[in-house]
Design a protein around this motif. Structure first.
Motif, PDB file in Angstrom:
ATOM      1  N   ARG A  97       0.829  -1.208   0.000  1.00 37.64           N
ATOM      2  CA  ARG A  97       0.000   0.000   0.000  1.00 37.64           C
ATOM      3  C   ARG A  97       0.865   1.259   0.000  1.00 37.64           C
ATOM      4  NH1 ARG A  97      -3.675   2.810   4.734  1.00 37.64           N
ATOM      5  NH2 ARG A  97      -4.138   4.663   3.496  1.00 37.64           N
ATOM      6  N   LYS A  98       1.936   1.249   0.779  1.00 36.32           N
ATOM      7  CA  LYS A  98       2.731   2.466   0.942  1.00 36.32           C
ATOM      8  C   LYS A  98       3.703   2.695  -0.202  1.00 36.32           C
ATOM      9  CE  LYS A  98       5.524   5.002   4.310  1.00 36.32           C
ATOM     10  NZ  LYS A  98       6.079   5.013   5.694  1.00 36.32           N
ATOM     11  N   TYR A  99       4.353   1.618  -0.671  1.00 35.00           N
ATOM     12  CA  TYR A  99       5.442   1.789  -1.626  1.00 35.00           C
ATOM     13  C   TYR A  99       5.152   1.246  -3.025  1.00 35.00           C
ATOM     14  CZ  TYR A  99       8.119   2.730   2.621  1.00 35.00           C
ATOM     15  OH  TYR A  99       8.558   3.248   3.804  1.00 35.00           O
ATOM     16  N   GLY A 100       4.158   0.355  -3.164  1.00 33.78           N
ATOM     17  CA  GLY A 100       3.985  -0.293  -4.461  1.00 33.78           C
ATOM     18  C   GLY A 100       5.113  -1.292  -4.676  1.00 33.78           C
ATOM     19  N   ASN A 101       5.832  -1.169  -5.786  1.00 35.44           N
ATOM     20  CA  ASN A 101       6.991  -2.039  -6.074  1.00 35.44           C
ATOM     21  C   ASN A 101       6.642  -3.520  -5.923  1.00 35.44           C
ATOM     22  OD1 ASN A 101       8.734   0.155  -6.541  1.00 35.44           O
ATOM     23  ND2 ASN A 101       9.203   0.330  -4.362  1.00 35.44           N
ATOM     24  N   ILE A 102       5.474  -3.911  -6.417  1.00 34.93           N
ATOM     25  CA  ILE A 102       5.024  -5.286  -6.223  1.00 34.93           C
ATOM     26  C   ILE A 102       5.941  -6.269  -6.945  1.00 34.93           C
ATOM     27  CG2 ILE A 102       3.093  -6.874  -6.487  1.00 34.93           C
ATOM     28  CD1 ILE A 102       1.199  -4.560  -6.411  1.00 34.93           C
ATOM     29  N   ALA A 103       6.357  -5.920  -8.149  1.00 36.01           N
ATOM     30  CA  ALA A 103       7.211  -6.831  -8.923  1.00 36.01           C
ATOM     31  C   ALA A 103       8.528  -7.096  -8.205  1.00 36.01           C
ATOM     32  CB  ALA A 103       7.470  -6.254 -10.311  1.00 36.01           C
ATOM     33  N   LEU A 104       9.155  -6.043  -7.716  1.00 38.05           N
ATOM     34  CA  LEU A 104      10.440  -6.211  -7.035  1.00 38.05           C
ATOM     35  C   LEU A 104      10.277  -7.013  -5.747  1.00 38.05           C
ATOM     36  CD1 LEU A 104      11.997  -2.654  -7.550  1.00 38.05           C
ATOM     37  CD2 LEU A 104      12.331  -4.734  -8.909  1.00 38.05           C
ATOM     38  N   TYR A 105       9.151  -6.832  -5.081  1.00 37.27           N
ATOM     39  CA  TYR A 105       8.899  -7.584  -3.853  1.00 37.27           C
ATOM     40  C   TYR A 105       8.736  -9.072  -4.159  1.00 37.27           C
ATOM     41  CZ  TYR A 105       7.011  -8.646   0.756  1.00 37.27           C
ATOM     42  OH  TYR A 105       6.808  -9.168   2.004  1.00 37.27           O
ATOM     43  N   GLN A 106       8.031  -9.383  -5.252  1.00 34.44           N
ATOM     44  CA  GLN A 106       7.884 -10.771  -5.677  1.00 34.44           C
ATOM     45  C   GLN A 106       9.246 -11.399  -5.967  1.00 34.44           C
ATOM     46  OE1 GLN A 106       5.099 -13.174  -6.556  1.00 34.44           O
ATOM     47  NE2 GLN A 106       7.023 -14.279  -6.354  1.00 34.44           N
ATOM     48  N   ILE A 107      10.086 -10.676  -6.669  1.00 30.21           N
ATOM     49  CA  ILE A 107      11.413 -11.193  -7.014  1.00 30.21           C
ATOM     50  C   ILE A 107      12.230 -11.458  -5.756  1.00 30.21           C
ATOM     51  CG2 ILE A 107      13.601 -10.592  -8.132  1.00 30.21           C
ATOM     52  CD1 ILE A 107      11.884  -9.042 -10.209  1.00 30.21           C
ATOM     53  N   LEU A 108      12.174 -10.548  -4.792  1.00 33.71           N
ATOM     54  CA  LEU A 108      12.916 -10.722  -3.539  1.00 33.71           C
ATOM     55  C   LEU A 108      12.478 -11.992  -2.814  1.00 33.71           C
ATOM     56  CD1 LEU A 108      14.827  -9.707  -1.299  1.00 33.71           C
ATOM     57  CD2 LEU A 108      12.891  -8.397  -0.379  1.00 33.71           C
ATOM     58  N   LEU A 109      11.169 -12.207  -2.696  1.00 38.70           N
ATOM     59  CA  LEU A 109      10.673 -13.395  -1.997  1.00 38.70           C
ATOM     60  C   LEU A 109      11.077 -14.677  -2.726  1.00 38.70           C
ATOM     61  CD1 LEU A 109       7.080 -12.206  -0.999  1.00 38.70           C
ATOM     62  CD2 LEU A 109       9.055 -12.471   0.507  1.00 38.70           C
ATOM     63  N   SER A 110      11.053 -14.656  -4.054  1.00 38.80           N
ATOM     64  CA  SER A 110      11.440 -15.843  -4.825  1.00 38.80           C
ATOM     65  C   SER A 110      12.919 -16.163  -4.640  1.00 38.80           C
ATOM     66  CB  SER A 110      11.131 -15.627  -6.313  1.00 38.80           C
ATOM     67  OG  SER A 110       9.743 -15.511  -6.528  1.00 38.80           O
ATOM     68  N   VAL A 111      13.751 -15.141  -4.611  1.00 43.25           N
ATOM     69  CA  VAL A 111      15.193 -15.353  -4.424  1.00 43.25           C
ATOM     70  C   VAL A 111      15.476 -15.913  -3.032  1.00 43.25           C
ATOM     71  CG1 VAL A 111      17.412 -14.178  -4.210  1.00 43.25           C
ATOM     72  CG2 VAL A 111      15.889 -13.628  -6.115  1.00 43.25           C
ATOM     73  N   LEU A 112      14.844 -15.361  -2.013  1.00 39.67           N
ATOM     74  CA  LEU A 112      15.063 -15.845  -0.646  1.00 39.67           C
ATOM     75  C   LEU A 112      14.552 -17.281  -0.478  1.00 39.67           C
ATOM     76  CD1 LEU A 112      14.095 -12.628   1.372  1.00 39.67           C
ATOM     77  CD2 LEU A 112      16.391 -13.579   1.038  1.00 39.67           C
ATOM     78  N   SER A 113      13.423 -17.597  -1.101  1.00 39.31           N
ATOM     79  CA  SER A 113      12.903 -18.970  -1.037  1.00 39.31           C
ATOM     80  C   SER A 113      13.855 -19.942  -1.716  1.00 39.31           C
ATOM     81  CB  SER A 113      11.520 -19.034  -1.700  1.00 39.31           C
ATOM     82  OG  SER A 113      10.588 -18.227  -1.020  1.00 39.31           O
ATOM     83  N   THR A 114      14.414 -19.519  -2.847  1.00 43.55           N
ATOM     84  CA  THR A 114      15.390 -20.360  -3.549  1.00 43.55           C
ATOM     85  C   THR A 114      16.592 -20.654  -2.661  1.00 43.55           C
ATOM     86  OG1 THR A 114      14.727 -19.428  -5.684  1.00 43.55           O
ATOM     87  CG2 THR A 114      16.869 -20.523  -5.589  1.00 43.55           C
ATOM     88  N   ALA A 115      17.038 -19.648  -1.925  1.00 42.60           N
ATOM     89  CA  ALA A 115      18.194 -19.822  -1.043  1.00 42.60           C
ATOM     90  C   ALA A 115      17.930 -20.881   0.026  1.00 42.60           C
ATOM     91  CB  ALA A 115      18.558 -18.490  -0.397  1.00 42.60           C
ATOM     92  N   THR A 116      16.707 -20.923   0.556  1.00 45.45           N
ATOM     93  CA  THR A 116      16.410 -21.919   1.596  1.00 45.45           C
ATOM     94  C   THR A 116      16.388 -23.336   1.019  1.00 45.45           C
ATOM     95  OG1 THR A 116      14.004 -21.689   1.312  1.00 45.45           O
ATOM     96  CG2 THR A 116      15.067 -20.247   2.914  1.00 45.45           C
ATOM     97  N   ILE A 117      15.909 -23.484  -0.225  1.00 47.75           N
ATOM     98  CA  ILE A 117      15.934 -24.805  -0.860  1.00 47.75           C
ATOM     99  C   ILE A 117      17.374 -25.254  -1.086  1.00 47.75           C
ATOM    100  CG2 ILE A 117      15.325 -26.105  -2.927  1.00 47.75           C
ATOM    101  CD1 ILE A 117      12.932 -25.598  -1.278  1.00 47.75           C
ATOM    102  N   ILE A 118      18.235 -24.329  -1.477  1.00 48.18           N
ATOM    103  CA  ILE A 118      19.651 -24.659  -1.677  1.00 48.18           C
ATOM    104  C   ILE A 118      20.264 -25.152  -0.368  1.00 48.18           C
ATOM    105  CG2 ILE A 118      21.921 -23.671  -2.191  1.00 48.18           C
ATOM    106  CD1 ILE A 118      20.517 -21.834  -4.205  1.00 48.18           C
ATOM    107  N   ILE A 119      19.921 -24.486   0.735  1.00 48.05           N
ATOM    108  CA  ILE A 119      20.427 -24.924   2.048  1.00 48.05           C
ATOM    109  C   ILE A 119      19.957 -26.342   2.355  1.00 48.05           C
ATOM    110  CG2 ILE A 119      20.281 -24.517   4.540  1.00 48.05           C
ATOM    111  CD1 ILE A 119      20.054 -21.523   3.912  1.00 48.05           C
ATOM    112  N   ALA A 120      18.683 -26.627   2.056  1.00 44.50           N
ATOM    113  CA  ALA A 120      18.133 -27.955   2.340  1.00 44.50           C
ATOM    114  C   ALA A 120      18.826 -29.036   1.524  1.00 44.50           C
ATOM    115  CB  ALA A 120      16.630 -27.965   2.057  1.00 44.50           C
ATOM    116  N   VAL A 121      19.083 -28.747   0.241  1.00 44.72           N
ATOM    117  CA  VAL A 121      19.714 -29.738  -0.632  1.00 44.72           C
ATOM    118  C   VAL A 121      21.186 -29.922  -0.268  1.00 44.72           C
ATOM    119  CG1 VAL A 121      20.371 -30.252  -3.010  1.00 44.72           C
ATOM    120  CG2 VAL A 121      18.105 -29.311  -2.512  1.00 44.72           C
TER     121      VAL A 121
END
Length: 444
Positions: free
Chosen positions: A300-324
């Motif tokens: 609501r305050k900043y918008g930037n929805i696309a960049l926020y989506q990309i950030l969450l996807s990158v961080l999620s990928t990092a956790t899968i790498i740790i698991a593997v």
């Protein structure tokens, strides 16, 4: 506007959030039932548990569109509570199941009931809240699934302590509790909610006039008397971005299902007891809920929805790498399983919020939200067979497929950002004001 928002928050948003908790408690009952001994009690064999996970979706997917337009036709006051009452009744009825066949009809009817509630939830939010105020409310609503996870973890933790001599029957008590919660929420909804702002007796004439004027700018003012617009339905079906949102919701919810459906199973496979597993999962449930709420406020305050989506996807990928990478290190696997839901769950907010804050047209909203939810649940359905017992401990199929959906989410976010930004420039050229068309601009 403050008075209007306060009244609608107490009645509409509170009911929708409680209902969302109810449907996710219903879904989670089967997930945690595996931990509580359901497979043994029902004598499930092979992939029958995975099949029960998947059986929810045929009716859920088929009835998304007709039930959303039924809500549009008869109004939310009749439609939404009825769906919760049916879902709750099915959960209570699950206590009587004695085998795989006994759960089949229950799962199919649960899918029907939840189809009628979830897609209509987004549609209903969009009819009551101007888009300036929509993202935080959707954030609170979607964070309710985290509250459902916390409730399940606490209940399972209690059953692990209390029912130590009969662990195989704890899943039945889970179904009873979640069923009663859904039924009571449905009764509450029938009392407090109304169909549309212009028919809400709890609003003043000034409040109805104000919100009607705001919503009409985006063609989102509706009433029972308004006929369904075939033109808006066609506009929704022919907008390529709807397919993009369906794919984005597929990707985000596939990943979130990996976290929600299989985290308890993976932690148990590491060797943790049921009580320790539930205690560990309280961390991602609580933090993920807080992050989802914060996500709505951020958008609501900043918008930037696309960049926020990309950030969450990158961080999620990092956790899968740790698991593997740490597959033979129980500490690394535990950390990855705990962190993954914190990043994967909030991403589920991105698609519905992005779609609805840029929505114009009541019936375009109805068809778009129904189809987007279909994309969401194809993701959940596809995940039903992602993590099989035979794939432990590497779970190559499940982990590699998550890498794929993260890449898809990033690509789609970039495409949508480019499209909406380009459209805003066209509005600017036409109207002479950056990103405006009669006061409308796209958020990206």
């Amino acid at each position: 506007m403050k008075s209007y928002l306060r009244k609608v928050d107490v009645r509409i948003a509170l009911f929708l959030c409680l209902g969302y908790i109810g449907v996710f408690l219903n879904r989670g009952a089967l997930v945690f039932g595996k931990v509580d001994g359901m497979e043994k009690h029902l004598k499930l064999k092979g992939t029958q548990y995975n099949t029960l996970m998947a059986l929810f979706y045929p009716t859920f997917l088929v009835f998304q569109i007709p039930l959303n337009f039924l809500c549009r036709k008869i109004g939310a006051r009749k439609h939404l509570p009825s769906m919760l009452l049916l879902a709750g009744t099915m959960s209570v009825g699950a206590m009587g199941a004695r085998n795989f066949q006994g759960m089949i009809a229950i799962r199919l009817l649960e899918g029907f009931a939840q189809a009628g509630f979830i897609s209509s939830l987004y549609f209903t939010f969009g009819l009551w809240y101007p888009r300036k105020y929509l993202a935080p409310r959707l954030g609170f609503a979607l964070s309710s699934s985290g509250f459902a996870g916390i409730i399940h973890n606490l209940v399972n933790l209690g059953f692990a302590k209390i029912h130590t001599n009969t662990p195989t029957y704890a899943w039945q008590y889970q179904y009873l509790l979640v069923g009663l919660f859904a039924i009571l929420t449905g009764v509450y909804g029938a009392i407090v909610i109304r169909d549309y702002p212009d028919t809400a007796s709890f609003l003043s004439d000034e409040e109805r006039e104000l919100v009607g004027r705001i919503m009409s700018k985006n063609k989102l003012q509706a009433s029972v008397d308004h006929k369904i617009s075939g033109r808006q339905v066609v506009q929704g079906l022919t907008d390529w971005r709807l397919l993009a949102f369906m794919a984005l919701d597929f990707a985000n919810n596939y990943a979130a299902s990996s976290a929600g459906n299989w985290s308890p199973v993976i932690l148990k496979s590491i060797g943790y007891s049921t009580s320790t597993t539930m205690a560990l999962l309280l961390v991602p449930s609580g933090v993920g809920t807080a992050v989802t709420v914060a996500s709505g406020l951020y958008i609501r305050k900043y918008g930037n929805i696309a960049l926020y989506q990309i950030l969450l996807s990158v961080l999620s990928t990092a956790t899968i790498i740790i698991a593997v990478a740490g597959v033979h290190n129980n500490v690394a696997r535990t950390v990855a399983v705990v962190l993954f839901p914190i990043f994967a769950a909030p991403a589920c907010l991105v698609g519905p919020t992005w779609l609805n804050v840029n929505m114009r047209g009541v019936d375009k909203s109805a068809i778009s939200n129904a189809l987007a939810i279909i994309g969401t649940n194809f993701g959940v359905l596809a995940n039903s067979y992602a993590y099989l017992n035979t794939d432990a401990p590497l779970y190559i199929k499940g982990n590699s497929s998550n890498f794929g959906v993260f890449a898809v989410a990033i690509i789609i976010a970039l495409l949508l950002r480019f499209s909406y930004k380009r459209e805003n420039h066209k509005f600017a050229e036409q109207e002479g004001q950056d990103g405006s068309e009669a006061g409308f601009y796209n958020v990206y």
